[in-house]
Design a protein around this motif. Structure first.
Motif, PDB file in Angstrom:
ATOM      1  N   GLN A   1      -8.481   1.336   1.512  1.00 25.87           N
ATOM      2  CA  GLN A   1      -8.862   0.234   2.387  1.00 25.87           C
ATOM      3  C   GLN A   1     -10.373   0.030   2.379  1.00 25.87           C
ATOM      4  OE1 GLN A   1      -8.250   0.665   6.684  1.00 25.87           O
ATOM      5  NE2 GLN A   1      -7.131  -1.272   6.631  1.00 25.87           N
TER       6      GLN A   1
ATOM      7  N   ARG B   1     -12.278  -3.522   1.174  1.00 27.35           N
ATOM      8  CA  ARG B   1     -12.756  -4.333   2.293  1.00 27.35           C
ATOM      9  C   ARG B   1     -13.946  -5.185   1.839  1.00 27.35           C
ATOM     10  NH1 ARG B   1     -13.087  -1.288   7.637  1.00 27.35           N
ATOM     11  NH2 ARG B   1     -10.885  -1.678   7.465  1.00 27.35           N
TER      12      ARG B   1
ATOM     13  N   ASP C   1       0.834  -1.209   0.000  1.00 23.13           N
ATOM     14  CA  ASP C   1       0.000   0.000   0.000  1.00 23.13           C
ATOM     15  C   ASP C   1       0.866   1.255   0.000  1.00 23.13           C
ATOM     16  OD1 ASP C   1      -2.311  -1.525   0.032  1.00 23.13           O
ATOM     17  OD2 ASP C   1      -2.712  -1.202   2.173  1.00 23.13           O
TER      18      ASP C   1
END
Length: 116
Positions: free
Chosen positions: A109, A113, A87
């Protein structure tokens, strides 16, 4: 000031700003300032802590994010979170960064998810 007094200042700061103390993984009291370690990959919580520190200095290392700043009581703390190296590399995050760069990680994120 002893460690219990400092812990009280940290908890009071968290309560005042509505910060999740359950996201803390570890709290240590080493010189020169206390270190709050968040649970791994809690980018949003890290962003919240960084936003509510006075004079935050945010940086990215090879394996995480770190912010040094002051609580509302004026005491300095360090808050850190482990980040996925992929990341950090994908967004070119290294060295001193702006808080807005952390927002990119938070959005990334949220977008990846998986929910049931």
């Amino acid at each position: 000031m002893n460690s219990f007094d400092m812990m009280h200042r940290i908890v009071e700061h968290a309560k005042a700003w509505g910060l999740d103390v359950d996201g803390l993984s570890r709290l240590t009291f080493h010189a020169p300032r206390p270190q709050l370690r968040l649970r791994d990959f809690e980018y949003a919580l890290f962003q919240d802590w960084a936003r509510h520190l006075v004079y935050p200095l945010v940086s990215a290392t090879d394996t995480g994010l770190v912010v040094v700043g002051q609580l509302m009581s004026g005491h300095a703390v360090t808050v850190s979170v482990r980040a996925l190296p992929a990341d950090l590399k994908a967004y070119g995050l290294h060295g001193v960064i702006a808080l807005g760069h952390v927002a990119v990680l938070v959005e990334h994120q949220r977008g990846t998810r998986v929910t049931a």
